[in-house]
Design a protein around this motif. Structure first.
Motif, PDB file in Angstrom:
ATOM      1  N   PRO A 199       8.901  -3.861  -5.321  1.00 13.61           N
ATOM      2  CA  PRO A 199       8.692  -4.154  -3.895  1.00 13.61           C
ATOM      3  C   PRO A 199       8.939  -2.921  -3.028  1.00 13.61           C
ATOM      4  N   TYR A 200       8.140  -2.795  -1.986  1.00 19.69           N
ATOM      5  CA  TYR A 200       8.200  -1.654  -1.089  1.00 19.69           C
ATOM      6  C   TYR A 200       9.519  -1.665  -0.321  1.00 19.69           C
ATOM      7  N   ALA A 201      10.190  -0.522  -0.279  1.00 20.67           N
ATOM      8  CA  ALA A 201      11.528  -0.442   0.315  1.00 20.67           C
ATOM      9  C   ALA A 201      11.523  -0.783   1.803  1.00 20.67           C
ATOM     10  N   GLN A 202      10.505  -0.359   2.558  1.00 17.01           N
ATOM     11  CA  GLN A 202      10.444  -0.627   3.990  1.00 17.01           C
ATOM     12  C   GLN A 202       9.702  -1.922   4.310  1.00 17.01           C
ATOM     13  N   GLY A 203       9.401  -2.699   3.289  1.00 19.04           N
ATOM     14  CA  GLY A 203       8.691  -3.953   3.509  1.00 19.04           C
ATOM     15  C   GLY A 203       9.584  -4.992   4.175  1.00 19.04           C
ATOM     16  N   THR A 237      -2.102  -6.847  -2.497  1.00 19.46           N
ATOM     17  CA  THR A 237      -1.671  -7.227  -1.156  1.00 19.46           C
ATOM     18  C   THR A 237      -1.187  -5.972  -0.423  1.00 19.46           C
ATOM     19  N   GLY A 238      -0.797  -6.124   0.830  1.00 19.72           N
ATOM     20  CA  GLY A 238      -0.505  -4.997   1.703  1.00 19.72           C
ATOM     21  C   GLY A 238       0.499  -3.984   1.201  1.00 19.72           C
ATOM     22  N   THR A 239       1.672  -4.422   0.757  1.00 21.71           N
ATOM     23  CA  THR A 239       2.701  -3.453   0.400  1.00 21.71           C
ATOM     24  C   THR A 239       2.584  -2.950  -1.032  1.00 21.71           C
ATOM     25  N   GLU A 240       1.727  -3.565  -1.845  1.00 13.63           N
ATOM     26  CA  GLU A 240       1.597  -3.132  -3.236  1.00 13.63           C
ATOM     27  C   GLU A 240       1.024  -1.727  -3.340  1.00 13.63           C
ATOM     28  N   ILE A 241       0.041  -1.397  -2.527  1.00  8.96           N
ATOM     29  CA  ILE A 241      -0.572  -0.069  -2.610  1.00  8.96           C
ATOM     30  C   ILE A 241       0.434   0.997  -2.183  1.00  8.96           C
ATOM     31  N   LYS A 242       1.322   0.662  -1.263  1.00  7.73           N
ATOM     32  CA  LYS A 242       2.340   1.629  -0.844  1.00  7.73           C
ATOM     33  C   LYS A 242       3.317   1.910  -1.980  1.00  7.73           C
ATOM     34  N   SER A 243       3.706   0.881  -2.714  1.00  7.99           N
ATOM     35  CA  SER A 243       4.588   1.080  -3.865  1.00  7.99           C
ATOM     36  C   SER A 243       3.879   1.864  -4.963  1.00  7.99           C
ATOM     37  N   ILE A 244       2.580   1.622  -5.167  1.00  7.18           N
ATOM     38  CA  ILE A 244       1.814   2.361  -6.171  1.00  7.18           C
ATOM     39  C   ILE A 244       1.747   3.832  -5.780  1.00  7.18           C
ATOM     40  N   HIS A 266       9.647  -9.294   5.459  1.00  8.91           N
ATOM     41  CA  HIS A 266       9.488 -10.563   4.750  1.00  8.91           C
ATOM     42  C   HIS A 266       8.062 -10.733   4.222  1.00  8.91           C
ATOM     43  N   TYR A 267       7.158  -9.799   4.562  1.00  3.64           N
ATOM     44  CA  TYR A 267       5.789  -9.823   4.036  1.00  3.64           C
ATOM     45  C   TYR A 267       5.669  -9.079   2.706  1.00  3.64           C
ATOM     46  N   ASN A 268       6.781  -8.631   2.170  1.00  2.00           N
ATOM     47  CA  ASN A 268       6.755  -7.865   0.930  1.00  2.00           C
ATOM     48  C   ASN A 268       6.207  -8.708  -0.226  1.00  2.00           C
ATOM     49  N   HIS A 269       5.670  -8.031  -1.248  1.00  2.00           N
ATOM     50  CA  HIS A 269       5.022  -8.720  -2.366  1.00  2.00           C
ATOM     51  C   HIS A 269       6.024  -9.090  -3.463  1.00  2.00           C
ATOM     52  N   VAL A 270       5.604  -9.994  -4.344  1.00  5.68           N
ATOM     53  CA  VAL A 270       6.377 -10.369  -5.526  1.00  5.68           C
ATOM     54  C   VAL A 270       6.081  -9.324  -6.606  1.00  5.68           C
ATOM     55  N   ALA A 271       7.111  -8.800  -7.248  1.00  4.84           N
ATOM     56  CA  ALA A 271       6.957  -7.651  -8.154  1.00  4.84           C
ATOM     57  C   ALA A 271       6.066  -7.935  -9.357  1.00  4.84           C
ATOM     58  N   THR A 272       6.188  -9.094  -9.977  1.00  4.59           N
ATOM     59  CA  THR A 272       5.481  -9.335 -11.247  1.00  4.59           C
ATOM     60  C   THR A 272       4.379 -10.386 -11.126  1.00  4.59           C
ATOM     61  N   ARG A 273       3.805 -10.533  -9.949  1.00  2.00           N
ATOM     62  CA  ARG A 273       2.770 -11.551  -9.805  1.00  2.00           C
ATOM     63  C   ARG A 273       1.515 -11.151 -10.596  1.00  2.00           C
ATOM     64  N   GLU A 274       0.682 -12.139 -10.924  1.00  2.00           N
ATOM     65  CA  GLU A 274      -0.557 -11.832 -11.632  1.00  2.00           C
ATOM     66  C   GLU A 274      -1.581 -11.336 -10.611  1.00  2.00           C
ATOM     67  N   ARG A 275      -2.372 -10.352 -11.034  1.00  2.00           N
ATOM     68  CA  ARG A 275      -3.352  -9.738 -10.142  1.00  2.00           C
ATOM     69  C   ARG A 275      -4.740  -9.841 -10.746  1.00  2.00           C
ATOM     70  N   LYS A 276      -5.710 -10.115  -9.894  1.00  2.00           N
ATOM     71  CA  LYS A 276      -7.088 -10.251 -10.346  1.00  2.00           C
ATOM     72  C   LYS A 276      -7.682  -8.862 -10.544  1.00  2.00           C
ATOM     73  N   LEU A 277      -8.445  -8.715 -11.627  1.00  2.00           N
ATOM     74  CA  LEU A 277      -9.131  -7.463 -11.905  1.00  2.00           C
ATOM     75  C   LEU A 277     -10.609  -7.614 -11.582  1.00  2.00           C
ATOM     76  N   LEU A 278     -11.191  -6.544 -11.086  1.00  2.00           N
ATOM     77  CA  LEU A 278     -12.586  -6.565 -10.660  1.00  2.00           C
ATOM     78  C   LEU A 278     -13.433  -5.745 -11.630  1.00  2.00           C
ATOM     79  N   LEU A 279     -14.321  -6.430 -12.326  1.00  2.09           N
ATOM     80  CA  LEU A 279     -15.273  -5.808 -13.241  1.00  2.09           C
ATOM     81  C   LEU A 279     -16.632  -6.447 -13.013  1.00  2.09           C
ATOM     82  N   LYS A 280     -17.668  -5.813 -13.543  1.00  2.00           N
ATOM     83  CA  LYS A 280     -18.991  -6.413 -13.465  1.00  2.00           C
ATOM     84  C   LYS A 280     -19.042  -7.620 -14.389  1.00  2.00           C
TER      85      LYS A 280
END
Length: 153
Positions: free
Chosen positions: A68-72, A33-40, A74-88
């Motif tokens: 969670p992103y410090a400047q996020g 989601t939006g703020t996750e890449i900023k935290s990464i 109320h649209y900030n992400h949940v820290a430990t949510r499950e994320r989908k992985l993209l593979l062939k």
């Protein structure tokens, strides 16, 4: 002025090599989601408790903590949510049959940002080590350290 965001992120799960015998490695994309890449990009990720599982022929990772992103707002992400992985699809089928065998699991070993600026997760097909295997790893590591000490003298 140094930016707080970095493109040379390389976060490792160092405990994985000690706890598991790593057999095969794969590079997977992640749905973020939006703020996750900023935290990464700030390097605020913990891979220690992460694991992968299959659900309806899709691969998900759970237990990765992206702070969670410090400047996020109320649209900030949940820290430990499950994320989908993209593979062939062929890789997913291959991994699914391997993990159904006894003792095999998929664990995240490294999170990095590639040259195109996309976050990628390196996952490994692994088998859990027994206590005596861990002792062998410690013994090998100590022997290497001792040899390096003798070479430096």
């Amino acid at each position: 002025m140094k930016s707080r965001f970095s493109n040379d992120i390389n976060i490792r799960n160092r405990q994985a090599g000690f706890e598991y015998e790593l057999l095969d490695k794969y590079i997977a994309g992640m749905v973020l989601t939006g703020t996750e890449i900023k935290s990464i990009r700030e390097g605020k990720v913990n891979l220690q408790d992460g694991f992968c599982y299959f659900n309806n022929d899709e691969l998900f990772v759970k237990g990765i903590n992206i702070t969670p992103y410090a400047q996020g707002t109320h649209y900030n992400h949940v820290a430990t949510r499950e994320r989908k992985l993209l593979l062939k699809r062929a890789e997913i089928k291959k991994l699914e049959t391997k993990t159904e065998e006894k003792g095999f699991t998929l664990i995240p070993t490294r999170l990095f940002i590639n040259d195109r600026g996309l976050a990628k997760l390196e996952i490994a097909l692994a088998r859990g080590k027994k206590l005596h295997d861990k002792r062998d790893s410690i013994r090998e590591r100590d022997a290497k350290r001792e040899l390096n000490r003798l070479k430096l003298k």
